[in-house]
Design a protein around this motif. Sequence first.
Motif, PDB file in Angstrom:
ATOM      1  N   ALA A  98       0.837  -1.206   0.000  1.00  0.00           N
ATOM      2  CA  ALA A  98       0.000   0.000   0.000  1.00  0.00           C
ATOM      3  C   ALA A  98       0.871   1.255   0.000  1.00  0.00           C
ATOM      4  O   ALA A  98       0.647   2.194  -0.773  1.00  0.00           O
ATOM      5  CB  ALA A  98      -0.930  -0.007   1.207  1.00  0.00           C
ATOM      6  N   LEU A  99       1.877   1.282   0.876  1.00  0.00           N
ATOM      7  CA  LEU A  99       2.761   2.444   0.919  1.00  0.00           C
ATOM      8  C   LEU A  99       3.598   2.535  -0.352  1.00  0.00           C
ATOM      9  O   LEU A  99       3.879   3.637  -0.840  1.00  0.00           O
ATOM     10  CB  LEU A  99       3.663   2.371   2.154  1.00  0.00           C
ATOM     11  CG  LEU A  99       4.520   3.604   2.428  1.00  0.00           C
ATOM     12  CD1 LEU A  99       3.659   4.847   2.611  1.00  0.00           C
ATOM     13  CD2 LEU A  99       5.395   3.383   3.659  1.00  0.00           C
ATOM     14  N   LEU A 100       3.970   1.403  -0.915  1.00  0.00           N
ATOM     15  CA  LEU A 100       4.716   1.402  -2.171  1.00  0.00           C
ATOM     16  C   LEU A 100       3.889   2.017  -3.292  1.00  0.00           C
ATOM     17  O   LEU A 100       4.400   2.805  -4.097  1.00  0.00           O
ATOM     18  CB  LEU A 100       5.121  -0.026  -2.529  1.00  0.00           C
ATOM     19  CG  LEU A 100       5.965  -0.207  -3.789  1.00  0.00           C
ATOM     20  CD1 LEU A 100       7.307   0.504  -3.654  1.00  0.00           C
ATOM     21  CD2 LEU A 100       6.181  -1.699  -4.078  1.00  0.00           C
ATOM     22  N   SER A 101       2.613   1.676  -3.346  1.00  0.00           N
ATOM     23  CA  SER A 101       1.735   2.249  -4.369  1.00  0.00           C
ATOM     24  C   SER A 101       1.676   3.762  -4.254  1.00  0.00           C
ATOM     25  O   SER A 101       1.772   4.491  -5.254  1.00  0.00           O
ATOM     26  CB  SER A 101       0.333   1.642  -4.243  1.00  0.00           C
ATOM     27  OG  SER A 101      -0.535   2.168  -5.224  1.00  0.00           O
ATOM     28  N   LYS A 102       1.546   4.265  -3.033  1.00  0.00           N
ATOM     29  CA  LYS A 102       1.472   5.703  -2.824  1.00  0.00           C
ATOM     30  C   LYS A 102       2.804   6.382  -3.143  1.00  0.00           C
ATOM     31  O   LYS A 102       2.841   7.511  -3.640  1.00  0.00           O
ATOM     32  CB  LYS A 102       1.039   5.987  -1.382  1.00  0.00           C
ATOM     33  CG  LYS A 102      -0.410   5.565  -1.105  1.00  0.00           C
ATOM     34  CD  LYS A 102      -0.742   5.582   0.373  1.00  0.00           C
ATOM     35  CE  LYS A 102      -0.824   6.990   0.912  1.00  0.00           C
ATOM     36  NZ  LYS A 102      -1.984   7.738   0.366  1.00  0.00           N
ATOM     37  N   THR A 103       3.908   5.685  -2.874  1.00  0.00           N
ATOM     38  CA  THR A 103       5.228   6.240  -3.211  1.00  0.00           C
ATOM     39  C   THR A 103       5.396   6.353  -4.718  1.00  0.00           C
ATOM     40  O   THR A 103       5.888   7.371  -5.231  1.00  0.00           O
ATOM     41  CB  THR A 103       6.340   5.365  -2.621  1.00  0.00           C
ATOM     42  OG1 THR A 103       6.128   5.211  -1.210  1.00  0.00           O
ATOM     43  CG2 THR A 103       7.708   5.993  -2.854  1.00  0.00           C
ATOM     44  N   TYR A 104       4.989   5.327  -5.441  1.00  0.00           N
ATOM     45  CA  TYR A 104       5.075   5.370  -6.906  1.00  0.00           C
ATOM     46  C   TYR A 104       4.232   6.513  -7.482  1.00  0.00           C
ATOM     47  O   TYR A 104       4.590   7.090  -8.519  1.00  0.00           O
ATOM     48  CB  TYR A 104       4.626   4.044  -7.507  1.00  0.00           C
ATOM     49  CG  TYR A 104       5.658   2.945  -7.464  1.00  0.00           C
ATOM     50  CD1 TYR A 104       6.995   3.183  -7.791  1.00  0.00           C
ATOM     51  CD2 TYR A 104       5.290   1.638  -7.128  1.00  0.00           C
ATOM     52  CE1 TYR A 104       7.937   2.165  -7.760  1.00  0.00           C
ATOM     53  CE2 TYR A 104       6.229   0.609  -7.110  1.00  0.00           C
ATOM     54  CZ  TYR A 104       7.543   0.878  -7.423  1.00  0.00           C
ATOM     55  OH  TYR A 104       8.472  -0.128  -7.403  1.00  0.00           O
ATOM     56  N   MET A 105       3.129   6.847  -6.823  1.00  0.00           N
ATOM     57  CA  MET A 105       2.314   7.973  -7.305  1.00  0.00           C
ATOM     58  C   MET A 105       3.096   9.276  -7.199  1.00  0.00           C
ATOM     59  O   MET A 105       3.009  10.143  -8.083  1.00  0.00           O
ATOM     60  CB  MET A 105       1.009   8.057  -6.518  1.00  0.00           C
ATOM     61  CG  MET A 105       0.061   6.882  -6.740  1.00  0.00           C
ATOM     62  SD  MET A 105      -0.450   6.649  -8.451  1.00  0.00           S
ATOM     63  CE  MET A 105      -1.574   8.043  -8.653  1.00  0.00           C
ATOM     64  N   TRP A 106       3.870   9.449  -6.134  1.00  0.00           N
ATOM     65  CA  TRP A 106       4.737  10.627  -6.020  1.00  0.00           C
ATOM     66  C   TRP A 106       5.772  10.646  -7.137  1.00  0.00           C
ATOM     67  O   TRP A 106       6.140  11.701  -7.648  1.00  0.00           O
ATOM     68  CB  TRP A 106       5.451  10.625  -4.665  1.00  0.00           C
ATOM     69  CG  TRP A 106       4.681  11.252  -3.548  1.00  0.00           C
ATOM     70  CD1 TRP A 106       3.980  10.607  -2.574  1.00  0.00           C
ATOM     71  CD2 TRP A 106       4.530  12.653  -3.273  1.00  0.00           C
ATOM     72  NE1 TRP A 106       3.405  11.505  -1.701  1.00  0.00           N
ATOM     73  CE2 TRP A 106       3.728  12.775  -2.115  1.00  0.00           C
ATOM     74  CE3 TRP A 106       4.996  13.800  -3.888  1.00  0.00           C
ATOM     75  CZ2 TRP A 106       3.377  14.005  -1.560  1.00  0.00           C
ATOM     76  CZ3 TRP A 106       4.655  15.039  -3.337  1.00  0.00           C
ATOM     77  CH2 TRP A 106       3.860  15.129  -2.196  1.00  0.00           C
TER      78      TRP A 106
END
Length: 496
Positions: free
Chosen positions: A229-237
Motif C-alpha cells: 500500500a505504501l509502495l503504491s502511494k510512493t510510486y504515485m509521487w
Amino acid sequence: MKNYKIKYFVILFLCGTMLFGSCKKYINETPINAPTTANFWTSEQAAQTGLAGAYSLLRTALLSRSSYFTFGDATAGEFASFNGDIAYTDFNESGQYDFNYTPYGGVWNDWTIFYQLIAQCNLIINKVPGMAASTFTDDPVATKKQIIGQAYFLRAFAYYYITEVWGAPVIVTQVYTNPITAQPVARSTDAQGFAQVVSDLTQSISMLQYSYANPTDVAVQANKSAAFALLSKTYMWQKQYQPAAAAADSVIKYGGYTLEPAATYRNIFRGHDQESIFELYMLYTGADNEATGDAFNMFLQAPFIVSQQTAWYVAPTVINNLYGDTTSTSADIRVKNNFYGLQTINPILVKYADVVYQNSGTQTTAYVSDDLVLLRLADIYLTRAEAAARLGDLGTADMYLNLVRKRAGVAAYNATGATDLIYEIMDERGREFYGEGSWYFDLYRTGLISDPNYDNAVPGYNTDRVNGGGCQWPIGLRALLQQDPLLVQNKWWASH
C-alpha cells in the motif's frame, strides 16, 4: 510472532534512551540503546522490545503537537479555527497558510523524532540477523524475517513522511555507535528520498506475509499489504503509474480487505477493522490504556466531551464544496458520520468520537478510544483509480472510484475525460479522508492545490510557491544545525 502491547515492551527501550539522551550530534540521532549494544540484542524478547520501541516512536512523531493533522489537514484549509490557539493563526485563508518560521511551531519544524525512529530501525536491521537462533522460542528464521521486515517498513514510512512534509531528507541507513565522531551528511533530493522508500519497501515485502499469526496483531503491525500500500502511494509521487497500479492490485487481490459497510462506517477507527491496512494502536482500557488525551480530543466539544466548549472547527466552505448537500437528509453517509452541527457557525469533526472517561462517575479525564488509521482500503481504491486515469484507462478508474462512492451512498460517476476524472477522484479523497492527515499531500502531489480550474484549489498556494517547494515545511535550522552543519533551508522558505 508473539503479540505485544507497546507499553509493556517499551520500558527497556526507554531506559536506553534516557541513558544516552545527552549524545546528540548527528541530527539529534540517538542510537537508542547504545549503552547496552553489546548485551541488549541477545533474545527474541529484546528484538521484540526494540521493534515495539520503533512503533512507539512513530506514534510519538505523528501525534506530537497534533503534527499529523496539522501537516495533512490544517494546511489544506479543512479547519477554520483551532481551539483558540495562537499557534494556528496562520493556518487559514486569511493568513494565506503561511507557516514559515512560526516561533511557536516547535516540533513542526523539527524532524528529530523521525530520525530517532530511523536510528531504531537501523539497529534492528543491523543487530537482529546475527542473533543466535537458540535465543528465539518461535521459529527463529520466520520470526527474524517478521521483525526485520517491519523495521524496513517503519524506516520506509519515516522517510516517506519526511519527504512529504519537509522534503530533501538526510538519508542514514547505517548504525552510528558513536555519534560524536559521525560525519555530517547533506540533504538528499526528494527523488532520492522516495527511492530510499521504494528500496526499503522492496525489502519489507520480501520478508513479510499477508496474513497474521495472531489476530490481535491485525493492522497494528505492518504486513505485506501495508508495504504494498505504501509502495503504491510512493510510486504515485514518482509518477510511475503502472507500478503504482500493480502495487495497489497486490493489496486488493491478496490482502483480504473489504470496505466497512455504510451502516457501521465508524468501526473503521475502532481498531482491527476489515478495511484497515495499517494503524497505530491507541485504544483505551482501564488496565492498559494506550489512548492519549491530546490525539483526537481537540476535534470535539460538548456534547461529545463534557464541559469542553472549543474545538478545531471544520471549514463550512470546504465542506459545502466537497459534499454539496450537507443537510441531515444528505445521501452521503459521511456527512452524518463525520460531522456535527453543519448548520451552525461552529461545526466539528466527529469521525473520532468514541469518548471514554477515566473517571466515569464524574465524567472527567476524557480519552478518545480510536486508533490512528494510516492506510486503509478506500485509500488504495482511490490510488488505483487515479493510476488508471493517468494511464488512460477511464473504465477501471471509474470502477474503483465508484466502489468508494457506492459505500458512501452517492451516485456512480461516469467519466467523460481524464482531467475531470482526476478532479473527481481528488474531491472523493477530500470527502473520504477529511481529518485523516492526507488530503493536503495529495493536493500538493498532483498540483491541484494551485490549479485555477480545480474547484477545491487552496487559496494561498500559487504556482510559484508550489513549484518552489513552498508546500513543504521549513526545517528549524536554529536547532538542527547544531547537529548537522551541512543542512540548508528549503529553497522557498530561504527567501520568504
